[in-house]
Design a protein around this motif. Structure first.
Motif, PDB file in Angstrom:
ATOM      1  N   THR A 106      -5.343 -12.183  -3.989  1.00 41.86           N
ATOM      2  CA  THR A 106      -5.121 -11.119  -4.976  1.00 41.86           C
ATOM      3  C   THR A 106      -6.206 -10.057  -4.879  1.00 41.86           C
ATOM      4  O   THR A 106      -5.913  -8.849  -4.858  1.00 41.86           O
ATOM      5  CB  THR A 106      -5.085 -11.713  -6.396  1.00 41.86           C
ATOM      6  OG1 THR A 106      -4.021 -12.668  -6.477  1.00 41.86           O
ATOM      7  CG2 THR A 106      -4.856 -10.618  -7.419  1.00 41.86           C
ATOM      8  N   ASN A 107      -7.454 -10.491  -4.819  1.00 42.73           N
ATOM      9  CA  ASN A 107      -8.555  -9.532  -4.661  1.00 42.73           C
ATOM     10  C   ASN A 107      -8.503  -8.868  -3.288  1.00 42.73           C
ATOM     11  O   ASN A 107      -8.832  -7.680  -3.150  1.00 42.73           O
ATOM     12  CB  ASN A 107      -9.894 -10.227  -4.861  1.00 42.73           C
ATOM     13  CG  ASN A 107     -10.144 -10.584  -6.313  1.00 42.73           C
ATOM     14  OD1 ASN A 107      -9.850  -9.810  -7.219  1.00 42.73           O
ATOM     15  ND2 ASN A 107     -10.675 -11.765  -6.560  1.00 42.73           N
TER      16      ASN A 107
ATOM     17  N   THR B 208       0.805  -1.221   0.000  1.00 44.00           N
ATOM     18  CA  THR B 208       0.000   0.000   0.000  1.00 44.00           C
ATOM     19  C   THR B 208       0.840   1.274   0.000  1.00 44.00           C
ATOM     20  O   THR B 208       0.279   2.365  -0.119  1.00 44.00           O
ATOM     21  CB  THR B 208      -0.907   0.018   1.237  1.00 44.00           C
ATOM     22  OG1 THR B 208      -0.083   0.007   2.423  1.00 44.00           O
ATOM     23  CG2 THR B 208      -1.828  -1.199   1.266  1.00 44.00           C
TER      24      THR B 208
ATOM     25  N   LEU C  17     -13.725  -4.194  -8.244  1.00 44.25           N
ATOM     26  CA  LEU C  17     -12.538  -4.869  -8.744  1.00 44.25           C
ATOM     27  C   LEU C  17     -12.808  -5.344 -10.167  1.00 44.25           C
ATOM     28  O   LEU C  17     -13.964  -5.369 -10.616  1.00 44.25           O
ATOM     29  CB  LEU C  17     -12.172  -6.041  -7.831  1.00 44.25           C
ATOM     30  CG  LEU C  17     -11.974  -5.681  -6.343  1.00 44.25           C
ATOM     31  CD1 LEU C  17     -11.593  -6.922  -5.549  1.00 44.25           C
ATOM     32  CD2 LEU C  17     -10.924  -4.594  -6.184  1.00 44.25           C
TER      33      LEU C  17
ATOM     34  N   ASP D 216      -5.783  -8.162  -1.608  1.00 46.62           N
ATOM     35  CA  ASP D 216      -4.744  -7.132  -1.686  1.00 46.62           C
ATOM     36  C   ASP D 216      -5.248  -5.892  -2.438  1.00 46.62           C
ATOM     37  O   ASP D 216      -4.931  -4.758  -2.075  1.00 46.62           O
ATOM     38  CB  ASP D 216      -3.501  -7.699  -2.378  1.00 46.62           C
ATOM     39  CG  ASP D 216      -2.761  -8.702  -1.515  1.00 46.62           C
ATOM     40  OD1 ASP D 216      -3.063  -8.780  -0.320  1.00 46.62           O
ATOM     41  OD2 ASP D 216      -1.887  -9.413  -2.055  1.00 46.62           O
ATOM     42  N   ALA D 217      -6.030  -6.121  -3.495  1.00 50.53           N
ATOM     43  CA  ALA D 217      -6.582  -4.989  -4.253  1.00 50.53           C
ATOM     44  C   ALA D 217      -7.502  -4.142  -3.375  1.00 50.53           C
ATOM     45  O   ALA D 217      -7.516  -2.907  -3.474  1.00 50.53           O
ATOM     46  CB  ALA D 217      -7.328  -5.497  -5.482  1.00 50.53           C
TER      47      ALA D 217
ATOM     48  N   VAL E 160      -5.284  -1.995  -1.096  1.00 50.82           N
ATOM     49  CA  VAL E 160      -4.687  -0.868  -1.818  1.00 50.82           C
ATOM     50  C   VAL E 160      -5.723   0.240  -2.015  1.00 50.82           C
ATOM     51  O   VAL E 160      -5.436   1.433  -1.807  1.00 50.82           O
ATOM     52  CB  VAL E 160      -4.117  -1.337  -3.165  1.00 50.82           C
ATOM     53  CG1 VAL E 160      -3.684  -0.142  -4.010  1.00 50.82           C
ATOM     54  CG2 VAL E 160      -2.941  -2.281  -2.952  1.00 50.82           C
ATOM     55  N   THR E 161      -6.922  -0.146  -2.417  1.00 51.02           N
ATOM     56  CA  THR E 161      -7.985   0.849  -2.622  1.00 51.02           C
ATOM     57  C   THR E 161      -8.352   1.534  -1.321  1.00 51.02           C
ATOM     58  O   THR E 161      -8.575   2.753  -1.285  1.00 51.02           O
ATOM     59  CB  THR E 161      -9.223   0.175  -3.239  1.00 51.02           C
ATOM     60  OG1 THR E 161      -8.851  -0.492  -4.445  1.00 51.02           O
ATOM     61  CG2 THR E 161     -10.291   1.201  -3.547  1.00 51.02           C
TER      62      THR E 161
END
Length: 553
Positions: A147-148, A101, A209, A150-151, A154-155
C-alpha cells in the motif's frame, strides 16, 4: 473494428429501421385516423351527431399506443447505446492506461512513442526516450507494505508529470519502472539534461506518506533518434528507442545507481557480452567448467604453509579462463551463485581431504548464500559427505553481509562455529562493520584488505590503518590475515607488526588442484585418504562449542 467503422453495431442500432418505421407509421396513422375520428367525437360530446365508429376509435387508441411504444423504444435504445459507448471508452482507457498512476502502460507506450516520433519528423525535431527505475524499491514493499509502495509510485508519477512538457507522453512500464518520450530541438540535448536534473531534484525530496516518510533515489537511461552530430539515425523506431534506453539504464545501475546515462554503442557490446556470460554460466554449470584454484596462506613468523584459500575459476571453451570479478557478480544477480558455490565446495572438500591435517581451507561465501536460512545445515552435510573435519574449514564473510540480516547471519555463524567451523571477517575496513558487531558476532579471524596492505610500500613501511587494525585485532584477541602480499617490501613491513598469516602473489599465483597436489607431495604434506577416519558432525547442544568427533572403525 473501430467505433466509426461501417459495420459498427452501435451505429447500426442508432439507425434502427424497425423502431423508426413503427414510430413514423404510427404518427401517419394517428394523423389520418385522428383527422376523421376527433371531429366526430367532439360533435358527439356536444350532442350534434352520433357516436363515432368504435373501430375508428380503437384504431386511434392503437395509434397512440404505437407512438408511445416507438418513442420509448427509441429512448431506451439511445440510452443503451450511450452506456455501451461509455463502457467501450472506459475499456479502451483501461487497456491503454495503468490504473494505479493513470499513466500509459507498456503496450500503449509503443504506439504513443511512434506518434511523437512521427510528429517530430514533420516538425524537424529530435525525440528523446527516457527510462526511469527506482533504486531498491523492492525493499519498500517488503518493509512497509505494498500500500505504501503504491502511494510512492502515485506520488512519483505526479512529480514526473508536473515537470514534463505538455506534448510529452508518460508511461508506467511495470513495477517501479517508468518512461517518457518527448521531442526537442535537434542538437539541444542539454534541454533533456536539464529536465533530468530537475527530475533528480524532485525525487530527492522525501515522500511524505500518512504514517511514514520515505527517501528514494532513481536511475535513468536515455536514448535519442539523432546521433551526436544531430543527424537522424536510420531504422530508429519506438522499439529501438526503448531498447537503447533500457541498456543505458542498465549501465546507470551498474555504475552505482542514482545517476543517468545517454545510450552509447559501447553499451550494446557490453550488454551482448553480459548475455554471453549469462548463457555461458548456465551451460558451464551443467558441463563442469567451474574449478577451484588455491592461493597459499603462510604463517609469517615460521614461513610455513598453513592452508589455502579457494578461488573460483571458469574454464570456458569459448571465453578461456574467466576472472571471478567478471562472472561472480552476474551469477549473484541471476540466482546461480548458490549452485556455482556448492559445485566448487564439493570439489574443494574432496581436494582438501588429500592434504595434511595441519592445512586449512578458506572459502568465500556470497551475501546471497547467507540469505538462505538452511545454508549452515547444507554446508555441514557437505562436510560429512566429503569426510572433512569441520575445524579445517574457514568461512570468509564480507562486511556487506552483516547489514542485510544481522540476526540471520549471527544464527548461521553460531551454528557453524558450534560444529568447529572457523569464521573470518573478510576485506575488513572496506565496509561498514562497527566495533559492536566485531564484539558481539563470534568471529575467529579478521582479514585485512589488500588495498590497505599495499600502503606498506610507503617509504617508512608503515600504514596507520594497518597499524590500527592490528591493534584492534590484538585488543579483541582475534588473529589476522593479510591479503595482497606482493613483494619483499610488504613482507618485511608485516613481519615487524606481529604474528600474522599472509597470502598473495609473493608466495605464488593461485594453482589448480593438480598443481597443489604436486606442491604438497614435494613438501611431504600430502596424506593418504584411505587412512583417514571419517568426521562425524554432532548435533548442536547448549554447550559453547561442541566440536566433531572421530568415528573409529
Amino acid at each position: 473494428m473501430t467505433e466509426h467503422g461501417p459495420d459498427n453495431p452501435l451505429e447500426t442500432a442508432e439507425r434502427d429501421i424497425i423502431a423508426l418505421g413503427i414510430a413514423v407509421a404510427a404518427i401517419i396513422m394517428l394523423i389520418a385516423t385522428g383527422g376523421s375520428v376527433l371531429p366526430k367525437a367532439l360533435d358527439a360530446l356536444l350532442g350534434n351527431s352520433r357516436t363515432p365508429d368504435v373501430l375508428l376509435i380503437n384504431a386511434l387508441l392503437l395509434n397512440i399506443a404505437l407512438v408511445i411504444f416507438g418513442w420509448r423504444r427509441y429512448r431506451d435504445l439511445t440510452h443503451e447505446i450511450a452506456e455501451r459507448k461509455r463502457a467501450e471508452h472506459q475499456a479502451r482507457l483501461l487497456a491503454a492506461t495503468d490504473p494505479l498512476t493513470m499513466c500509459l502502460n507498456r503496450r500503449s507506450m509503443a504506439e504513443a512513442t511512434e506518434q511523437v516520433r512521427q510528429r517530430a519528423v514533420v516538425a524537424g525535431e529530435a525525440v528523446a526516450y527516457c527510462m526511469i527505475d527506482l533504486d531498491n524499491f523492492k525493499q519498500i514493499n517488503d518493509m512497509h507494505g505494498h500500500t505504501n509502495g503504491d502511494a510512492v509510485l502515485v506520488t512519483l508519477a505526479e512529480r514526473v508529470r508536473s515537470l514534463l512538457p505538455r506534448d510529452a507522453r508518460l508511461a508506467r512500464l511495470g513495477g517501479d519502472e517508468f518512461a517518457f518520450v518527448m521531442s526537442y530541438p535537434v542538437g539541444h540535448t542539454d534541454r533533456i539534461d536539464d529536465l533530468v536534473i530537475r527530475l533528480f531534484e524532485s525525487v530527492a525530496q522525501p515522500f511524505a506518506l500518512p504514517e511514514l516518510t520515505i527517501e528514494l533515489t532513481m536511475s535513468i537511461g536515455l536514448a535519442t533518434d539523432h546521433d551526436g552530430e544531430g543527424s537522424t539515425e536510420t531504422a530508429i523506431d519506438a522499439a529501438t528507442l526503448m531498447h537503447r534506453s533500457d541498456m543505458a539504464l542498465y549501465h546507470a545501475k551498474k555504475q552505482g545507481r542514482n545517476c543517468y546515462f545517454w545510450f552509447e554503442p559501447s553499451m550494446e557490446n557490453e550488454l551482448r557480452f553480459r548475455n554471453q556470460i549469462e548463457t555461458g554460466l548456465r551451460r558451464g554449470l551443467t558441463q563442469g567448467e567451474f574449478v577451484p584454484f588455491y592461493e597459499q596462506q603462510v604463517d609469517l613468523e615460521s614461513g610455513e604453509l598453513v592452508g589455502f584459500e579457494m578461488l573460483a575459476r571458469w574454464q570456458s571453451p569459448q571465453l578461456g579462463l574467466v576472472s571471478p570479478e567478471i562472472f561472480i557478480p552476474i551469477a549473484e544477480e541471476i540466482g546461480l551463485i548458490t549452485e556455482l558455490s556448492e559445485q566448487l565446495m564439493d570439489q574443494a572438500f574432496a581436494n582438501a581431504r588429500e592434504w595434511d591435517d595441519s592445512l586449512s581451507l578458506s572459502i568465500n561465501i556470497s551475501p546471497v548464500q547467507l540469505r538462505d536460512p538452511w545454508f549452515a545445515q547444507r554446508l555441514l552435510k557437505k562436510l560429512v559427505a566429503a569426510n572433512l573435519p569441520p575445524p579445517r574449514l574457514e568461512i570468509e564473510i564480507t562486511e556487506s553481509c552483516l547489514h542485510e540480516n544481522v540476526g540471520l547471519v549471527r544464527s548461521m555463524i553460531t551454528s557453524l562455529r558450534n560444529q568447529g567451523v572457523q569464521i573470518s571477517l573478510d576485506d575488513f575496513g572496506t565496509g561498514y562493520s562497527s566495533l559492536e558487531q566485531l564484539r558481539s558476532l563470534p568471529f575467529d579471524r579478521i582479514k585485512i584488505d589488500r588495498s590497505f596492505i599495499s600502503e606498506l610500500r610507503q617509504p617508512n613501511g608503515r600504514s596507520r590503518i594497518v597499524d590500527a587494525i592490528i591493534s584492534l585485532g590484538r585488543g579483541l584477541n582475534l588473529p589476522l590475515t593479510a591479503e595482497g602480499v606482493e613483494d619483499e617490501e610488504i613482507l618485511t613491513a608485516l613481519k615487524s607488526m606481529g604474528r600474522l598469516k599472509a597470502q598473495g602473489y609473493f608466495y605464488g599465483k593461485p594453482e589448480n588442484a593438480e598443481e597443489v597436489r604436486e606442491r604438497l607431495r614435494a613438501a611431504g604434506k600430502l596424506a593418504a585418504v584411505n587412512d583417514r577416519p571419517a568426521a562425524e558432525v554432532l548435533p548442536e547442544t547448549p554447550a559453547a562449542r561442541p566440536l566433531y568427533r572421530i568415528a573409529r572403525p
